[in-house]
Design an enzyme around this catalytic site. Structure first.
Site, PDB file in Angstrom:
ATOM      1  N   HIS A   1      37.394  41.190  41.217  1.00 46.89           N
ATOM      2  CA  HIS A   1      36.805  42.567  41.173  1.00 46.89           C
ATOM      3  C   HIS A   1      35.362  42.194  41.999  1.00 46.89           C
ATOM      4  CE1 HIS A   1      37.963  44.268  37.069  1.00 46.89           C
ATOM      5  NE2 HIS A   1      38.841  43.139  37.324  1.00 46.89           N
TER       6      HIS A   1
ATOM      7  N   HIS B   1      39.311  48.742  39.546  1.00 46.42           N
ATOM      8  CA  HIS B   1      38.190  49.727  39.715  1.00 46.42           C
ATOM      9  C   HIS B   1      37.925  50.144  41.129  1.00 46.42           C
ATOM     10  CE1 HIS B   1      36.655  47.430  36.025  1.00 46.42           C
ATOM     11  NE2 HIS B   1      37.437  48.277  35.672  1.00 46.42           N
TER      12      HIS B   1
ATOM     13  N   GLU C   1      34.783  37.783  40.424  1.00 50.46           N
ATOM     14  CA  GLU C   1      33.843  38.810  40.734  1.00 50.46           C
ATOM     15  C   GLU C   1      32.965  38.374  41.919  1.00 50.46           C
ATOM     16  OE1 GLU C   1      33.131  41.310  38.854  1.00 50.46           O
ATOM     17  OE2 GLU C   1      33.714  40.751  36.737  1.00 50.46           O
TER      18      GLU C   1
ATOM     19  N   GLU D   1      34.971  49.153  43.361  1.00 57.47           N
ATOM     20  CA  GLU D   1      34.676  47.658  43.819  1.00 57.47           C
ATOM     21  C   GLU D   1      35.678  47.205  44.872  1.00 57.47           C
ATOM     22  OE1 GLU D   1      35.787  45.556  40.265  1.00 57.47           O
ATOM     23  OE2 GLU D   1      33.938  46.653  39.086  1.00 57.47           O
TER      24      GLU D   1
END
Length: 1226
Positions: free
Chosen positions: A1017, A920, A1102, A923
């Site tokens: 991420h 992504h 994350e 990010e």
């Protein structure tokens, strides 16, 4: 002792009396026909007296197991005596009034509702009905009604709805009677079907006979009538009826009257009740139109402004704000289309999905606001009776996978083995015999200091603070040659760097000419440095090389100090004609940016009569940033807009600032203030400038050169800004570009601003964000990079901005354009910035930018600096992206000790670790974590060497290069989220995913499965760093589907790595981790690698965009230092994992597995977060903080349930709101 005895005897006596009386009453019930009414009247009056006078009696009567309620209700059902009935009603009122909700619930559970409703029905048949009986009966029904979820249905079935209504109609002047009747009508109206039924019988009109202008009389009745009306108007039918009869104007008139007369604010609840009625009626489009036509926006705006000074009136201000926001007319974005400005022709058009849908959309429905679905986010009921109202709503997430067969990993290659052989070329380490390598024969030697290797690589940790104070010796880094910053004419704004991509001969001639100019003329750098900067041109053929040695760098200057770039005196030995950037001296930006040095100036120190020795130290940073190399790489980076400019921060580089940046404490009422200013746009339209300052859709649009306004740009790699509109003198609306081949995904931003003045607060509103909540509501600040600060040896991104909030605005798109999605309103990020320098060039970003070209530069620097005797480093091109950029694949491990058979065998049998990041583009924190991992793996740290000797690392550091280059937030050029394509990647549309999966399939085919797969991420709604993994058992536990899950046998090894990281990484939070598998995530890398490839330890890691609420960094925003440290700590965690999983270590105590067992067992007792991104990851900030006074609203009850999720900002110790948001470390 006697006293105690007396008390117990008295208690026994009382207990005996109530027990006896109840026994008598029970006997009367069984012999009702034989006993006279007087006896029942006497017994009930005695019980009433005891209940009224003694708390113990009331407690005993409602105690668990007591038959008192059943006996009393039975008597009430059977008696025909009016006085007995009244006595019993008073007893029940006494019990529920003192006991509160719990006692009322007991009464409901014993069947009290039906008995009371039946009594109401029979009593209404008397002509006239007994007033006392009706008052007591309605009072009791109003008490127990809210506790009975089926109350409305029961009332409708028993036929009692209109009894209360008729009583009010017939007794309008009898306030004692109609007050409890209105209270019951309010409870009835909570059921939408009842509200419609009552509306047909004239209840709305009746309420407007009771409510009226300001009066000190009967305020209690007025309040109840308003509450009843607000409940009734939640029905669309009733709301339409109110609009048709002109009641919206009436409500506004009444509100203004109460506002004007209630100067001492004693009737705030009545004023709020009127607003609640307006709030209910404006849930429908007709109501909003009537509100606008009645000048409601201006009325509520003015009255709420009057209330701002009194904190106790906040509920009025908040409710007014909610109404005005709701009624603010929905507008489309001021764009020709919400599709991206840029288009990329795909090799294949997908058959289905959002891209296919967008291609098939007729142009006329691009983003027209569809008024029919304007009510999407408003709490209007369906007016369909829900017969299951009494069912408990237990936690249930329909997204969690419940099919055990789907959950069980099933290793399948998916492609024929012959086809997978194409990936053999990416694993030469499994076939190489290392005959031609100069290997270390025994122990690996320490990393020798060799100029050719560029010096040792030092891994930064967040604990090692860096100083850039003068006179402090700091370790320097030897630099390769660097370029000149050369300037042109001074009247141009140097907002970006031009890249010479063609005609290198002309470039060389121009450069030589510029160098002569540089030596022949200069002008001391003024405070307006940027006017002199011009459009900086970067050449790659610099003849002047400057090397930094270890220690301080000392330079002599002409008339000015490097630490003071504000000298206005002209240099004495040069003419004043012309204009260049730097006055024939070296301007040193750490090691990141400097110009050539005049040789005469360097040799002749005595000629500087007023010269000053200046010491500029080089920060102790990794030698991975090379501006020269960066420019060369950018020239070969292919973007859809064909960018030819470079952002200064990407050229200069970034080092972490040497100070803490606490999570910002949110000022009270900031969101309300911002919304109020937005509403002023509608009310005072003449005050709005509405001037376009930047427009990608209209390249020919030119902004006037003169004037006090900001200038914008984002035509550089990863930039994302589409349009800028000046709203007020110092306020700008910014619109972000959609992801290419998409009409949504707006969140990432990166743009440049210039032309500012210091001491002025500039407000920026990014008005087309899409997520329903953001960490900007929880203390996160955007990032800013100042070129002047960088030239002053402070080349870093810093967290800036005040009055930051994130809220729903009045811009919207149609549900068709939104792909049928809900939540068609856009959201605004707003922040205010005071710039430190005049005419600076500053950059703003959602998070620390990390471009594709930066990655390529870092990889090349790592490759050129590593010790080939120690480290096996290989960089391959996995594939080409859609626009022709290469997707790098990196292999890192330790070289074998020798080419002996045993050493080669050990080398080839090392388990693989497969890492990926940046699928992504928005990010960017994932790339900084990956940078930390790569640097640690390439460092000469002994632990890193052990790690390399333990594993072979296959790393795809950027899975979505095209998205990163073009400033996308979520998608690739195919317009799709690549992390939803792992199940069936298309080689033409998703080449990076197709081939990354192919590498993993190849490893599975040769029986060399990775021990760990981790995809890095970033998370926009949570704090800390955490992992998502995959577990059958935990997933089934969360579904509450079957107890058979207890029979599942599952290796708990998937929890080991997160557990290790929680112990060694300060930013990591085990409590935020989840191992649940959802249906919506079945095509993500984590789930596919676990389910199809068979990697048990398959994770998504994350990293927060905001900061930490636990551990060492609690209360601080996260920076690149902490992110890189997390990448390094991940490596250390892998080494510990190796020690725990090695066959040689099986003799270790099993205590760790016991801990894991305890952990997993305890997790089934709580509802841990799932990977599904819910809006309530953190509560909705608008109502949670600013509108907390709305305690009577149903919405607030819901928020109260979520209160445990709210994370208050934790200010740095010793800091007040008025103090600096950053504190310097000692």
């Amino acid at each position: 002792m006697n006293k105690v005895k007396t008390t117990s005897e008295k208690s026994l006596t009382n207990n005996s009396r109530i027990v006896g009386l109840l026994a008598q009453l029970e006997k009367i019930n069984s012999e009702s026909l034989l006993v006279e009414a007087d006896t029942a009247r006497y017994v009930t009056s005695k019980i009433l007296h005891l209940a009224q006078s003694q708390e113990k009696t009331r407690k005993e009567m409602t105690a668990k197991g007591s038959p008192a309620i059943e006996v009393i209700l039975s008597t009430l059902e059977n008696t025909r005596d009016l006085q007995t009935t009244l006595n019993i009603l008073n007893i029940l009122i006494e019990l529920v009034s003192v006991g509160g909700g719990r006692k009322a619930s007991v009464l409901v559970s014993k069947g009290g509702t039906q008995i009371l409703l039946q009594l109401l029905l029979s009593a209404s048949k008397d002509s006239p009905p007994n007033e006392e009986l009706m008052v007591q009966l309605h009072f009791l029904l109003a008490k127990i009604g809210p506790k009975d979820k089926k109350f409305g249905v029961k009332a409708r079935i028993s036929g009692t709805l209109n009894i209360s209504l008729n009583l009010v109609k017939q007794n309008l002047q009898n306030h004692r009677l109609i007050l409890p009747c209105l209270q019951v009508l309010r409870v009835y109206s909570a059921n939408s079907v009842n509200a419609v039924s009552l509306g047909k019988n004239g209840v709305v009109e009746l309420m407007f006979k009771i409510i009226g202008p300001f009066s000190k009389k009967n305020t209690g009745l007025m309040k109840v009538a308003l509450d009843t009306l607000a409940a009734l108007l939640k029905s669309k039918t009733n709301a339409r009826r109110a609009v048709d009869r002109g009641y919206v104007h009436v409500l506004l008139t009444i509100y203004v009257d109460w506002h004007r007369h209630d100067s001492r604010h004693r009737h705030m609840l009545i004023r709020k009740g009127i607003l609640q009625c307006i709030k209910s009626v404006t849930n429908i489009k007709l109501g909003r139109k009537a509100f606008i036509d009645a000048n409601g926006m201006k009325i509520l705006y003015n009255t709420s402004q009057d209330c701002l000074a009194v904190r106790t009136l906040d509920p009025l201000v908040n409710t007014s704000s909610l109404i005005m926001r709701k009624c603010f007319p929905k507008n489309r974005l001021p764009l020709p289309t919400i599709k991206s400005t840029f288009h990329f022709q795909l090799p294949v058009i997908p058959i289905s999905g959002p891209v296919a849908q967008m291609y098939s959309l007729p142009p006329e429905v691009d983003d027209v606001v569809d008024e029919s679905d304007d009510n999407d986010d408003i709490e209007t009921e369906s007016e369909i009776e829900n017969e299951n109202e009494d069912k408990d709503q237990l936690f249930k997430n329909d997204d969690i996978e419940t099919d055990i067969n789907k959950l069980k990993p099933r290793q399948e290659l998916g492609r024929p083995i012959e086809e997978l052989k194409m990936y053999e070329q990416f694993f030469p380490e499994l076939a190489d015999n290392f005959k031609d390598y100069d290997l270390v024969s025994k122990e690996p030697k320490p990393f020798a200091s060799d100029a050719n290797l560029g010096g040792p690589i030092v891994v930064p940790t967040a604990g090692e603070e860096q100083s850039v104070e003068a006179n402090h010796s700091v370790k320097g880094i030897t630099m390769k040659e660097s370029n000149h910053l050369q300037a042109g004419e001074c009247n141009k704004r140097p907002a970006f760097l031009d890249l010479p991509k063609k005609d290198s001969n002309k470039d060389n001639i121009q450069q030589q000419s510029d160098q002569k100019k540089l030596l022949s003329s200069c002008q001391c750098l003024s405070y307006e440095i940027v006017k002199g900067l011009d459009r900086i041109t970067l050449q790659n053929t610099s003849k002047n090389e400057q090397y930094y040695k270890t220690g301080c760098v000392t330079k002599k200057e002409s008339k000015t100090s490097l630490t003071s770039l504000t000298c206005n005196k002209p240099c004495q030995h040069v003419s004043s004609c012309g204009s260049v950037l730097f006055e024939g001296r070296s301007v040193q930006l750490g090691k990141l940016c400097f110009t050539g040095v005049d040789p005469e100036e360097e040799d002749d120190s005595s000629s500087h009569s007023s010269g000053e020795q200046v010491m500029l130290e080089v920060p102790d940073i990794l030698p991975l940033h090379d501006p020269d190399l960066y420019i060369e790489i950018v020239k070969n980076t292919k973007s859809v807009p064909e960018y030819s400019e470079v952002a200064y921060p990407d050229y200069f580089g970034h080092i972490p600032p040497p100070f803490k940046e606490p999570i910002l404490e949110r000022p009270y009422g900031v969101q309300r203030t911002k919304i109020s200013q937005d509403i002023e746009r509608l009310i005072h339209q003449n005050d709005i400038i509405d001037r376009i300052m930047y427009d990608l859709d209209n390249p020919s649009y030119s902004v006037p050169e003169e004037g006090e306004f900001l200038k914008f740009n984002s035509k550089f790699e990863s930039g994302n800004l589409r349009k800028v509109i000046q709203i007020r003198k110092n306020e700008y609306d910014l619109i972000l570009n959609s992801d290419i081949n998409s009409n949504h995904y707006h969140q990432w931003f990166y743009f440049e601003v210039s032309g500012m003045r210091p001491g002025i607060g500039y407000r920026f509103n990014i008005i087309n964000c899409e997520k329903s909540n953001s960490q900007f509501n929880y203390g996160m600040q955007p990032l800013m990079y100042s070129v002047q600060e960088a030239l002053n040896s402070r080349p870093w991104w810093t967290r800036v901005g005040t009055d930051i909030c994130y809220y729903k605005n009045h811009f919207a798109r149609s549900s068709i354009a939104a792909g049928g999605q809900k939540g068609k309103s856009y959201y605004t990020i707003t922040f205010t910035v005071n710039f430190p320098h005049k005419d600076d060039v500053c950059y703003f970003a959602y998070h620390y930018p990390y471009t594709y070209s930066t990655l390529r530069m870092h990889l090349q620097k790592l490759e050129s600096m590593h010790n080939p005797q120690q480290i096996y480093f290989r960089q391959d091109m996995l594939c080409e992206t859609l626009s022709g950029n290469s997707c790098p694949l990196v292999t890192i491990t330790a070289m074998p000790e020798s080419n002996y058979y045993e050493h080669i065998c050990q080398f080839r049998n090392r388990p693989y670790i497969f890492l990926s990041a940046r699928v992504h583009p928005g990010e960017t924190n994932a790339s900084w974590v990956m940078k930390g991992t790569l640097e640690y793996l390439m460092s000469n740290n002994p632990t890193a060497q052990s790690l390399r000797e333990s594993y072979i690392f296959k790393i795809v550091p950027m899975l979505n290069p095209d998205g990163v280059i073009n400033g996308n937030h979520r998608c690739s050029l195919s317009g799709e989220d690549l992390n939803r394509q792992w199940q069936n990647p298309n080689p033409d549309l998703h080449p990076t995913i197709y081939h990354a999966k192919g590498l993993l399939q190849y490893l599975a085919a040769i029986k060399h499965l990775p021990l760990v797969y981790c995809d890095y991420h970033g998370h926009s709604r949570k704090k800390n760093v955490f992992m998502y993994g995959c577990s059958i058992k935990e997933t089934v536990w969360h579904t509450n589907v079957s107890a058979a899950s207890c029979d599942l046998i599952e290796d708990l090894g998937y929890r080991t790595l997160p557990k290790i990281l929680s112990q060694i990484a300060p930013t990591f939070s085990m409590s935020s981790c989840s191992f649940v598998v959802e249906k919506s995530k079945e095509s993500t890398a984590r789930v596919v690698v676990w389910r199809e490839i068979g990697v048990q330890r398959s994770y998504t890691m994350e990293s927060t965009l905001c900061g930490c609420d636990q551990g060492k960094y609690k209360g601080l925003q996260i920076g690149t230092r902490e992110l890189e440290e997390m990448g390094a700590k991940f490596c250390v965690g892998l080494l510990r994992l190796k020690r725990l999983t090695s066959p040689l270590e099986f003799s270790l105590p099993s205590s760790l597995l016991d801990i894991e067992n305890e952990l997993i067992e305890s997790s089934c007792k709580v509802t841990s977060p799932t990977t599904y991104v819910l809006d309530e990851d953190e509560p909705r900030f608008l109502e949670e903080v600013d509108y907390s006074a709305e305690s009577n609203d149903e919405q607030d009850i819901e928020l109260a349930d979520n209160a445990g999720d709210y994370e208050p900002s934790v200010p740095e110790e010793g800091l007040s709101d008025s103090e600096m948001t950053r504190t310097h470390l000692p």
